[in-house]
Design an enzyme around this catalytic site. Structure first.
Site, PDB file in Angstrom:
ATOM      1  N   GLY A 198     -32.948  44.272  -6.198  1.00 35.01           N
ATOM      2  CA  GLY A 198     -33.186  45.461  -6.690  1.00 35.01           C
ATOM      3  C   GLY A 198     -34.402  46.100  -6.358  1.00 35.01           C
ATOM      4  O   GLY A 198     -35.703  45.805  -6.679  1.00 35.01           O
ATOM      5  N   GLY A 247     -35.444  49.171  -7.273  1.00 31.73           N
ATOM      6  CA  GLY A 247     -35.819  50.160  -8.462  1.00 31.73           C
ATOM      7  C   GLY A 247     -37.237  50.509  -8.600  1.00 31.73           C
ATOM      8  O   GLY A 247     -38.132  49.855  -7.910  1.00 31.73           O
ATOM      9  N   PHE A 248     -37.342  50.964  -9.749  1.00 33.08           N
ATOM     10  CA  PHE A 248     -38.752  51.121 -10.264  1.00 33.08           C
ATOM     11  C   PHE A 248     -39.544  50.160 -10.206  1.00 33.08           C
ATOM     12  O   PHE A 248     -40.797  49.550  -9.917  1.00 33.08           O
ATOM     13  CB  PHE A 248     -38.934  51.821 -11.504  1.00 33.08           C
ATOM     14  CG  PHE A 248     -38.645  53.405 -11.523  1.00 33.08           C
ATOM     15  CD1 PHE A 248     -39.444  54.481 -11.154  1.00 33.08           C
ATOM     16  CD2 PHE A 248     -37.301  53.856 -11.578  1.00 33.08           C
ATOM     17  CE1 PHE A 248     -39.210  55.869 -10.788  1.00 33.08           C
ATOM     18  CE2 PHE A 248     -37.024  55.296 -11.414  1.00 33.08           C
ATOM     19  CZ  PHE A 248     -37.913  56.495 -11.152  1.00 33.08           C
ATOM     20  N   GLY A 249     -38.945  48.982 -11.055  1.00 33.10           N
ATOM     21  CA  GLY A 249     -39.852  47.718 -11.195  1.00 33.10           C
ATOM     22  C   GLY A 249     -39.917  46.906 -10.052  1.00 33.10           C
ATOM     23  O   GLY A 249     -41.051  46.436  -9.459  1.00 33.10           O
ATOM     24  N   VAL A 277     -25.623  41.422  -4.390  1.00 38.80           N
ATOM     25  CA  VAL A 277     -25.866  40.133  -4.877  1.00 38.80           C
ATOM     26  C   VAL A 277     -24.485  39.646  -5.977  1.00 38.80           C
ATOM     27  O   VAL A 277     -24.594  40.471  -6.860  1.00 38.80           O
ATOM     28  CB  VAL A 277     -27.263  40.027  -5.729  1.00 38.80           C
ATOM     29  CG1 VAL A 277     -27.237  38.396  -6.145  1.00 38.80           C
ATOM     30  CG2 VAL A 277     -28.195  40.162  -4.569  1.00 38.80           C
ATOM     31  N   GLU A 335     -30.802  67.035 -20.841  1.00 43.35           N
ATOM     32  CA  GLU A 335     -31.255  67.756 -19.532  1.00 43.35           C
ATOM     33  C   GLU A 335     -29.965  68.380 -18.751  1.00 43.35           C
ATOM     34  O   GLU A 335     -29.890  69.612 -18.297  1.00 43.35           O
ATOM     35  CB  GLU A 335     -31.952  66.667 -18.763  1.00 43.35           C
ATOM     36  CG  GLU A 335     -33.377  66.480 -19.263  1.00 43.35           C
ATOM     37  CD  GLU A 335     -34.247  65.671 -18.633  1.00 43.35           C
ATOM     38  OE1 GLU A 335     -35.664  65.439 -18.833  1.00 43.35           O
ATOM     39  OE2 GLU A 335     -33.916  64.713 -17.479  1.00 43.35           O
ATOM     40  N   ASP A 340     -35.014  47.804 -16.921  1.00 38.33           N
ATOM     41  CA  ASP A 340     -33.950  47.699 -17.992  1.00 38.33           C
ATOM     42  C   ASP A 340     -33.313  46.587 -18.354  1.00 38.33           C
ATOM     43  O   ASP A 340     -32.876  46.534 -19.266  1.00 38.33           O
ATOM     44  CB  ASP A 340     -32.957  48.850 -17.343  1.00 38.33           C
ATOM     45  CG  ASP A 340     -33.298  50.131 -17.236  1.00 38.33           C
ATOM     46  OD1 ASP A 340     -34.504  50.527 -17.717  1.00 38.33           O
ATOM     47  OD2 ASP A 340     -32.712  51.109 -16.838  1.00 38.33           O
ATOM     48  N   ALA A 350     -38.434  54.306 -17.061  1.00 39.70           N
ATOM     49  CA  ALA A 350     -39.224  53.820 -15.591  1.00 39.70           C
ATOM     50  C   ALA A 350     -40.496  53.320 -15.669  1.00 39.70           C
ATOM     51  O   ALA A 350     -40.902  52.354 -15.205  1.00 39.70           O
ATOM     52  CB  ALA A 350     -39.220  55.091 -14.915  1.00 39.70           C
ATOM     53  N   GLN A 351     -41.426  53.636 -16.905  1.00 35.46           N
ATOM     54  CA  GLN A 351     -42.763  53.127 -17.079  1.00 35.46           C
ATOM     55  C   GLN A 351     -42.466  51.672 -17.520  1.00 35.46           C
ATOM     56  O   GLN A 351     -43.461  51.049 -16.874  1.00 35.46           O
ATOM     57  CB  GLN A 351     -43.451  54.123 -18.136  1.00 35.46           C
ATOM     58  CG  GLN A 351     -44.207  55.186 -17.638  1.00 35.46           C
ATOM     59  CD  GLN A 351     -45.171  54.626 -16.370  1.00 35.46           C
ATOM     60  OE1 GLN A 351     -45.863  53.727 -16.237  1.00 35.46           O
ATOM     61  NE2 GLN A 351     -45.233  55.700 -15.511  1.00 35.46           N
TER      62      GLN A 351
END
Ligand SMILES: Cc1cc2nc3c(=O)[nH]c(=O)nc-3n(C[C@H](O)[C@H](O)[C@H](O)COP(=O)(O)OP(=O)(O)OC[C@H]3O[C@@H](n4cnc5c(N)ncnc54)[C@H](O)[C@@H]3O)c2cc1C
Length: 433
Positions: free
Chosen positions: A16, A18-20, A84, A175, A305, A322-323
């Site tokens: 992954g 992503g953010f992490g 995967v 949003e 997540d 995300a943080q």
């Protein structure tokens, strides 16, 4: 990197980008480890702005960034585009659609996927918005519905084509509903002079007691007021039961005719099969210890997540934002080096920087620890923070330019149907994923 070559240094596989995953990999730069990152896409998706792609505010390229470019100067990292399919912990290897890869340490950073809570009809007919292709599907559907409404003679069908229902009043739902209202109020009204655009209806349905439930009551109330001022009909404490592609049913008996339901009511961990000893908790997340090691395994970790970690301040796990992924990624990078050097890993301690959501031009809500504010300044803050975290200078610059142009022209430049939305095709893509 050959699939199973003997590595000079410990081999860490990160599933992954992503953010992490990105933050973790960066922490391992110039360290004595060999890193393989695997992602089913060749790009990182900035999910917080997906709704702007879906509503014609941004091009998809502005929120997607090639992962090879992120890591082009990182010598100890290889990247593979692969899905995967399975993890074989006993063999220390992952099975992908392009072959098997062995690891010494494995980090699963696969994030989450849309949760339809087992409601098959809703899953079939409603529009998810978790990936760039899904946001583009939604953009096409919105525009196709309007084109169809233009030539539709049956009044009931026309009304359904011009009704959009957003399910889920979290930041994404709020949003999206706000962006749809802006699109209607400023753009579609001049694009479709033959349609009575004022009769285009937008509903936001939330099951909980208020929209933006994790935010302060002040922020929730203000967001609701902003939405209503913009002409969005907000229903809270309202449960959606069913959607058959024509009619959405809520509170058991009430219905709305609609050909456009956007599902932002929940996510669940994107779990890869094979880890039979792992404990899966509510929301499909994997239980980890306090430094992200998956309970039941010595050399497999989960971040972001997907990870469920109980701490004193977060006894029911961290929020899926995300943080959390960014901070866990950074810390696990440091901890993996400690573990490899037989040092003690540090516990994760989440620093909450606050929450924010935007509803439309000059309208946003920001909750910081000691300060809550709404309106124009909140909106500027929201834009600044999102630009800061967008990956890549080009994406930041293009997004900023787009926002400036949209702001002054009251326009949205990307309302094009590049690829016609086709529900059957979407299903095939989901199966292929
Ligand atoms: C529409 C939307 C709006 C959001 N808005 C906000 C916001 O305003 N603020 C905020 O803080 N958070 C927001 N979030 C949440 C935030 O995006 C997530 O918390 C964050 O992305 C989690 O990071 P992650 O690294 O765990 O996973 P992700 O960033 O989701 O990355 C997971 C990666 O794993 C890859 N992957 C998954 N499964 C596989 C597999 N089997 N094989 C190979 N690769 C795989 C995916 O392609 C993806 O690149 C939003 C989310 C969505 C969907």
């Amino acid at each position: 990197m050959n699939n199973n070559q003997t590595a000079a240094f410990p081999r860490i596989i990160i599933i992954g980008g992503g953010f992490g995953g990105i933050q973790l990999a960066k922490k391992l730069n110039k360290q004595e480890v060999e890193v393989l990152m695997v992602d089913r896409h060749n790009y990182h998706t900035f999910q917080p702005l997906l709704y702007q792609v879906a509503t014609g505010g941004l091009e998809p390229d502005s929120i997607a960034f090639p992962l090879r470019k992120v890591f082009r100067s990182q010598k100890n990292l290889n990247f593979r585009v692969a899905d995967v399919l399975r993890i074989e912990p006993e063999e220390n290897k992952i099975i992908t659609d392009i072959g098997d890869y062995s690891y010494d340490y494995l980090v699963i950073a696969t994030g989450s996927e849309t949760n339809f809570f087992g409601q098959k009809e809703i899953e079939h007919f409603a529009m998810p918005m978790k990936t760039v292709p899904e946001a583009l599907n939604l953009r096409s559907l919105i525009l196709q519905n309007l084109e169809e409404a233009l030539i539709e003679e049956d009044a009931e069908r026309k009304k359904a084509l011009m009704t959009f229902v957003v399910v889920g009043g979290g930041p994404t739902g709020v949003e999206t509903a706000g962006a749809l209202a802006e699109l209607r109020n400023h753009v579609l009204i001049s694009d479709y002079p033959e349609l009575d655009i004022k009769s285009l209806r937008i509903f936001l349905i939330e099951g909980g007691s208020r929209v933006l439930e994790p935010f302060s009551e002040e922020a929730s109330a203000k967001a609701k007021q902003f939405l209503e001022d913009m002409g969005v009909v907000v229903y809270d404490k309202t449960r959606v039961n069913f959607y058959d592609g024509q009619k959405i049913t809520y509170n058991d008996t009430e219905t709305i005719d609609t050909k456009g339901v956007i599902w932002s009511a929940g996510v669940k961990g994107a779990i890869i099969p094979g880890m039979d000893k792992a404990e899966i908790v509510r929301g499909g997340r994997i239980k980890t210890n306090t430094y992200n090691r998956i309970v039941g395994y010595d050399n497999i970790f989960a971040i972001g997540d997907l990870a469920y970690m109980e701490t004193k301040d977060y006894p029911h796990g961290h929020p899926g934002v995300a943080q959390v992924a960014i901070q866990q990624g950074k810390q696990l990078g440091e901890n993996l080096l400690r573990i490899i050097n037989n040092e003690k890993a540090k516990d994760f301690d989440y620093y909450d920087k606050g929450s924010m959501a935007t509803v439309g031009r000059n309208k946003a809500v920001v909750d910081l620890k000691y300060w809550k504010f709404q309106g124009f300044f909140a909106w500027l803050t929201w834009m600044f923070v999102h630009l800061l975290f967008l990956v890549g200078f080009r994406n930041k610059a293009v997004t900023l330019m787009n926002w400036i142009i949209n702001y002054f022209s009251y326009d949205r430049g990307t309302r094009v149907i590049i690829r016609k939305f086709n529900r059957e095709l979407m299903k095939e893509e989901a199966i292929a994923k």
